[in-house]
Design an enzyme around this catalytic site. Structure first.
Site, PDB file in Angstrom:
ATOM      1  N   LYS A 152       0.767  -1.213  -0.059  1.00 37.27           N
ATOM      2  CA  LYS A 152       0.130  -0.075  -0.033  1.00 37.27           C
ATOM      3  C   LYS A 152       0.810   1.046  -0.045  1.00 37.27           C
ATOM      4  O   LYS A 152       0.730   2.262  -0.838  1.00 37.27           O
ATOM      5  CB  LYS A 152      -1.018  -0.056   1.194  1.00 37.27           C
ATOM      6  CG  LYS A 152      -1.887  -1.232   1.504  1.00 37.27           C
ATOM      7  CD  LYS A 152      -2.723  -1.057   2.584  1.00 37.27           C
ATOM      8  CE  LYS A 152      -1.846  -0.966   3.880  1.00 37.27           C
ATOM      9  NZ  LYS A 152      -1.308  -2.332   4.258  1.00 37.27           N
ATOM     10  N   ARG A 173      -9.236   1.450   8.770  1.00 39.88           N
ATOM     11  CA  ARG A 173      -8.792   0.198   9.064  1.00 39.88           C
ATOM     12  C   ARG A 173      -9.810  -0.735   9.872  1.00 39.88           C
ATOM     13  O   ARG A 173      -9.670  -1.881   9.840  1.00 39.88           O
ATOM     14  CB  ARG A 173      -7.563   0.330   9.941  1.00 39.88           C
ATOM     15  CG  ARG A 173      -6.301   0.015   9.173  1.00 39.88           C
ATOM     16  CD  ARG A 173      -5.253  -0.306  10.415  1.00 39.88           C
ATOM     17  NE  ARG A 173      -4.285  -0.974   9.863  1.00 39.88           N
ATOM     18  CZ  ARG A 173      -3.191  -0.232   9.167  1.00 39.88           C
ATOM     19  NH1 ARG A 173      -3.201   0.845   9.011  1.00 39.88           N
ATOM     20  NH2 ARG A 173      -1.790  -0.976   8.903  1.00 39.88           N
ATOM     21  N   ARG A 217      11.807  -6.244   4.384  1.00 38.81           N
ATOM     22  CA  ARG A 217      11.725  -4.701   4.080  1.00 38.81           C
ATOM     23  C   ARG A 217      12.615  -3.940   5.220  1.00 38.81           C
ATOM     24  O   ARG A 217      12.866  -4.691   6.289  1.00 38.81           O
ATOM     25  CB  ARG A 217      10.224  -4.460   4.847  1.00 38.81           C
ATOM     26  CG  ARG A 217      10.016  -2.877   4.844  1.00 38.81           C
ATOM     27  CD  ARG A 217       8.634  -2.463   4.736  1.00 38.81           C
ATOM     28  NE  ARG A 217       7.794  -2.846   6.048  1.00 38.81           N
ATOM     29  CZ  ARG A 217       6.539  -2.693   6.016  1.00 38.81           C
ATOM     30  NH1 ARG A 217       5.789  -1.909   5.298  1.00 38.81           N
ATOM     31  NH2 ARG A 217       6.096  -3.160   7.248  1.00 38.81           N
ATOM     32  N   ARG A 240      11.799  -2.747  10.768  1.00 41.38           N
ATOM     33  CA  ARG A 240      10.875  -2.276  12.028  1.00 41.38           C
ATOM     34  C   ARG A 240      10.357  -3.225  12.903  1.00 41.38           C
ATOM     35  O   ARG A 240      10.295  -4.380  12.813  1.00 41.38           O
ATOM     36  CB  ARG A 240       9.531  -1.942  10.996  1.00 41.38           C
ATOM     37  CG  ARG A 240       9.105  -0.382  10.713  1.00 41.38           C
ATOM     38  CD  ARG A 240       8.355  -0.178   9.757  1.00 41.38           C
ATOM     39  NE  ARG A 240       7.042  -0.751  10.134  1.00 41.38           N
ATOM     40  CZ  ARG A 240       5.730  -0.613   9.204  1.00 41.38           C
ATOM     41  NH1 ARG A 240       5.726  -0.030   8.205  1.00 41.38           N
ATOM     42  NH2 ARG A 240       4.586  -1.133   9.745  1.00 41.38           N
ATOM     43  N   ARG A 259      -0.382  -9.343  12.927  1.00 39.99           N
ATOM     44  CA  ARG A 259      -0.923  -8.046  12.248  1.00 39.99           C
ATOM     45  C   ARG A 259      -1.936  -8.729  11.073  1.00 39.99           C
ATOM     46  O   ARG A 259      -2.930  -7.944  10.956  1.00 39.99           O
ATOM     47  CB  ARG A 259       0.189  -7.152  11.711  1.00 39.99           C
ATOM     48  CG  ARG A 259       0.746  -6.317  12.749  1.00 39.99           C
ATOM     49  CD  ARG A 259       1.937  -5.704  12.320  1.00 39.99           C
ATOM     50  NE  ARG A 259       1.887  -4.916  11.094  1.00 39.99           N
ATOM     51  CZ  ARG A 259       2.978  -4.734  10.366  1.00 39.99           C
ATOM     52  NH1 ARG A 259       4.312  -5.290  10.499  1.00 39.99           N
ATOM     53  NH2 ARG A 259       2.842  -3.758   9.264  1.00 39.99           N
TER      54      ARG A 259
HETATM   55  P1  AP5 Z   1       4.936  -1.521   1.785  1.00 43.31           P
HETATM   56  O1  AP5 Z   1       4.665  -0.788   0.551  1.00 43.31           O
HETATM   57  O2  AP5 Z   1       5.607  -0.881   2.760  1.00 43.31           O
HETATM   58  O3  AP5 Z   1       3.721  -2.092   2.280  1.00 43.31           O
HETATM   59  P2  AP5 Z   1       2.393  -1.704   3.171  1.00 43.31           P
HETATM   60  O4  AP5 Z   1       1.283  -2.322   2.717  1.00 43.31           O
HETATM   61  O5  AP5 Z   1       2.369  -0.319   3.116  1.00 43.31           O
HETATM   62  O6  AP5 Z   1       2.863  -2.188   4.442  1.00 43.31           O
HETATM   63  P3  AP5 Z   1       2.842  -1.755   6.109  1.00 43.31           P
HETATM   64  O7  AP5 Z   1       3.250  -2.577   6.954  1.00 43.31           O
HETATM   65  O8  AP5 Z   1       3.613  -0.361   6.070  1.00 43.31           O
HETATM   66  O9  AP5 Z   1       1.330  -1.629   6.196  1.00 43.31           O
HETATM   67  P4  AP5 Z   1       0.498  -1.823   7.732  1.00 43.31           P
HETATM   68  O10 AP5 Z   1      -0.648  -1.460   7.103  1.00 43.31           O
HETATM   69  O11 AP5 Z   1       0.889  -2.910   8.361  1.00 43.31           O
HETATM   70  O12 AP5 Z   1       1.535  -0.676   8.515  1.00 43.31           O
HETATM   71  P5  AP5 Z   1       0.984   0.733   8.773  1.00 43.31           P
HETATM   72  O13 AP5 Z   1       2.363   1.359   8.718  1.00 43.31           O
HETATM   73  O14 AP5 Z   1       0.147   1.313   8.014  1.00 43.31           O
HETATM   74  O15 AP5 Z   1       5.646  -2.992   1.156  1.00 43.31           O
HETATM   75  C1  AP5 Z   1       6.185  -4.069   1.999  1.00 43.31           C
HETATM   76  C2  AP5 Z   1       7.456  -4.555   1.548  1.00 43.31           C
HETATM   77  O16 AP5 Z   1       7.287  -5.203   0.245  1.00 43.31           O
HETATM   78  C3  AP5 Z   1       8.686  -3.418   1.258  1.00 43.31           C
HETATM   79  O17 AP5 Z   1       9.694  -3.705   1.404  1.00 43.31           O
HETATM   80  C4  AP5 Z   1       8.228  -3.281  -0.398  1.00 43.31           C
HETATM   81  O18 AP5 Z   1       9.662  -2.685  -0.911  1.00 43.31           O
HETATM   82  C5  AP5 Z   1       8.011  -4.489  -0.714  1.00 43.31           C
HETATM   83  N1  AP5 Z   1       7.085  -4.542  -1.864  1.00 43.31           N
HETATM   84  C6  AP5 Z   1       6.128  -3.473  -2.139  1.00 43.31           C
HETATM   85  N2  AP5 Z   1       5.556  -4.008  -3.286  1.00 43.31           N
HETATM   86  C7  AP5 Z   1       6.085  -5.117  -3.750  1.00 43.31           C
HETATM   87  C8  AP5 Z   1       5.778  -5.758  -4.886  1.00 43.31           C
HETATM   88  N3  AP5 Z   1       4.907  -5.830  -5.740  1.00 43.31           N
HETATM   89  N4  AP5 Z   1       6.795  -7.028  -5.221  1.00 43.31           N
HETATM   90  C9  AP5 Z   1       7.674  -7.185  -4.293  1.00 43.31           C
HETATM   91  N5  AP5 Z   1       8.166  -6.460  -3.126  1.00 43.31           N
HETATM   92  C10 AP5 Z   1       7.019  -5.558  -2.801  1.00 43.31           C
HETATM   93  O19 AP5 Z   1       0.679   0.673  10.178  1.00 43.31           O
HETATM   94  C11 AP5 Z   1       1.508   0.309  11.184  1.00 43.31           C
HETATM   95  C12 AP5 Z   1       0.700   0.121  12.774  1.00 43.31           C
HETATM   96  O20 AP5 Z   1       0.054   1.275  12.826  1.00 43.31           O
HETATM   97  C13 AP5 Z   1      -0.405  -0.789  12.571  1.00 43.31           C
HETATM   98  O21 AP5 Z   1       0.079  -2.191  12.866  1.00 43.31           O
HETATM   99  C14 AP5 Z   1      -1.301  -0.263  13.918  1.00 43.31           C
HETATM  100  O22 AP5 Z   1      -0.882  -0.493  15.007  1.00 43.31           O
HETATM  101  C15 AP5 Z   1      -1.169   1.375  13.540  1.00 43.31           C
HETATM  102  N6  AP5 Z   1      -2.102   2.005  12.604  1.00 43.31           N
HETATM  103  C16 AP5 Z   1      -1.793   2.568  11.489  1.00 43.31           C
HETATM  104  N7  AP5 Z   1      -3.032   3.181  10.965  1.00 43.31           N
HETATM  105  C17 AP5 Z   1      -4.009   2.807  11.876  1.00 43.31           C
HETATM  106  C18 AP5 Z   1      -5.384   2.819  11.625  1.00 43.31           C
HETATM  107  N8  AP5 Z   1      -6.131   3.713  10.742  1.00 43.31           N
HETATM  108  N9  AP5 Z   1      -6.038   2.474  12.743  1.00 43.31           N
HETATM  109  C19 AP5 Z   1      -5.678   1.846  14.054  1.00 43.31           C
HETATM  110  N10 AP5 Z   1      -3.970   1.351  13.820  1.00 43.31           N
HETATM  111  C20 AP5 Z   1      -3.321   2.225  12.934  1.00 43.31           C
END
Ligand code: AP5
Length: 214
Positions: free
Chosen positions: A13, A88, A127, A160, A171
Site C-alpha cells: 500500500k 482500518r 523490508r 521495523r 498483524r
Molecule cells: P509496503 O509498501 O511497505 O507495504 P504496506 O502495505 O504499506 O505495509 P505496512 O506494513 O506499512 O502496512 P501496515 O498496514 O501493516 O502498516 P502501517 O504502517 O500502516 O511494502 C512492504 C514491503 O514489500 C516493502 O519492503 C516493499 O519494498 C515490498 N514490496 C512492495 N510491493 C512489492 C511488490 N509488488 N513486489 C515485491 N515487493 C514489494 O501501520 C502500522 C501500525 O500502525 C498498525 O499495525 C497499527 O498498529 C497502527 N495503525 C496505522 N494506521 C492505523 C489505523 N487507521 N487504525 C488503527 N491503527 C493504525
C-alpha cells in the site's frame, strides 16, 4: 481524486501510495507514518500508539479518526489525497464517510492490493525502513543503492519493530478480523477496485494507473 488504499500489512500500500501521490500531485497520508513520526518525537500520541503497534494491534479508533478527518480538510487536500492505512475498521470508514458527507464530498476509489498471507511473511522480513525519512526498501525486490543506507537522506535502514515474524502473524490476524470487512463495505458502495499485488511493483502501479486514468 480521493483514494483509499486497502490491503494486508506489507501488501504494498505504501509503495503504491507514494507513486500515486507523485504522479497525480496529491498528498500521501499514511497513518502508520504519522504514528511513527510521533513515536520518534516522543509525543503523547506516539507513546500511546506505540503500546499497540509493538504488539501488532490497531491503535484505538478514537486516537486516529479525528486526526485523519482534520488532515483531509487541510488546503493541500483540496484536489484529492491518497489515504494509506486508513480506514482500518468499519467504524473508521463510517466516520470518514460521515465527515466527508458533511462537506458534500466522498471517496472516489478504494484500491485493494491483493497479496496472499504466504507472500506477506517473506516481504516483511526483507523490508527495511529509513530511520530518518521513513522511506521503505526491500533487500531483494527494491534494494537501496548502498546496502543499509537510505538513497534519499543517507540515514540508516532498519527492520521495523513490528516487522518481526511473530508480530507480523498477529498483524495478519488483526487484518483479517478487523480490516478485511472493508472490502465488502466499499464493494457495496461500488468504488472497490482490485489489483494483483504479487507482481512486480511497477506492474502493480500500471494496473492502478489504468484504473485511475492519466
Ligand atoms: P509496503 O509498501 O511497505 O507495504 P504496506 O502495505 O504499506 O505495509 P505496512 O506494513 O506499512 O502496512 P501496515 O498496514 O501493516 O502498516 P502501517 O504502517 O500502516 O511494502 C512492504 C514491503 O514489500 C516493502 O519492503 C516493499 O519494498 C515490498 N514490496 C512492495 N510491493 C512489492 C511488490 N509488488 N513486489 C515485491 N515487493 C514489494 O501501520 C502500522 C501500525 O500502525 C498498525 O499495525 C497499527 O498498529 C497502527 N495503525 C496505522 N494506521 C492505523 C489505523 N487507521 N487504525 C488503527 N491503527 C493504525
Amino acid at each position: 481524486m480521493k483514494i483509499i488504499m486497502l490491503g494486508a500489512p506489507g501488501a504494498g500500500k505504501g509503495t503504491q501510495a507514494k507513486k500515486i501521490a507523485d504522479k497525480y500531485q496529491i498528498p500521501h497520508i499514511s497513518t502508520g507514518d504519522i504514528f511513527r513520526a510521533n513515536i520518534k518525537n516522543g509525543t503523547e500520541l506516539g507513546k500511546k500508539a506505540k503500546t499497540y503497534m509493538d504488539q501488532g494491534l490497531l491503535v484505538p479508533d478514537e486516537l486516529v479518526v479525528d486526526l485523519v478527518v482534520d488532515r483531509v480538510q487541510q488546503s493541500d487536500c483540496a484536489n484529492g489525497y491518497v489515504l494509506d492505512g486508513f480506514p482500518r475498521t468499519i467504524p473508521q470508514a463510517e466516520a470518514l464517510d460521515a465527515a466527508l458527507a458533511k462537506l458534500g464530498d466522498k471517496v472516489d476509489y478504494a484500491i485493494n492490493v491483493e497479496v496472499p498471507d504466504e507472500n506477506i511473511i517473506n516481504r516483511m522480513g526483507g523490508r527495511r525502513a529509513c530511520v530518518g525519512c521513513g522511506a521503505t526498501y526491500h533487500v531483494a525486490y527494491n534494494p537501496p543503492k548502498e546496502e543499509g543506507f537510505c538513497d534519499i537522506d543517507g540515514e540508516k535502514l532498519i527492520l521495523r519493530e513490528d516487522d518481526k515474524p511473530e508480530t507480523v502473524k498477529k498483524r495478519l490476524d488483526v487484518y483479517h478480523d478487523q480490516t478485511q470487512p472493508l472490502i465488502e463495505y466499499y464493494s457495496s458502495k461500488q468504488i472497490l477496485k482490485e489489483v494483483d499485488g504479487t507482481v512486480d511493483m511497477e506492474d502493480v502501479f500500471t494496473a492502478i494507473v489504468q484504473i485511475l486514468g492519466v
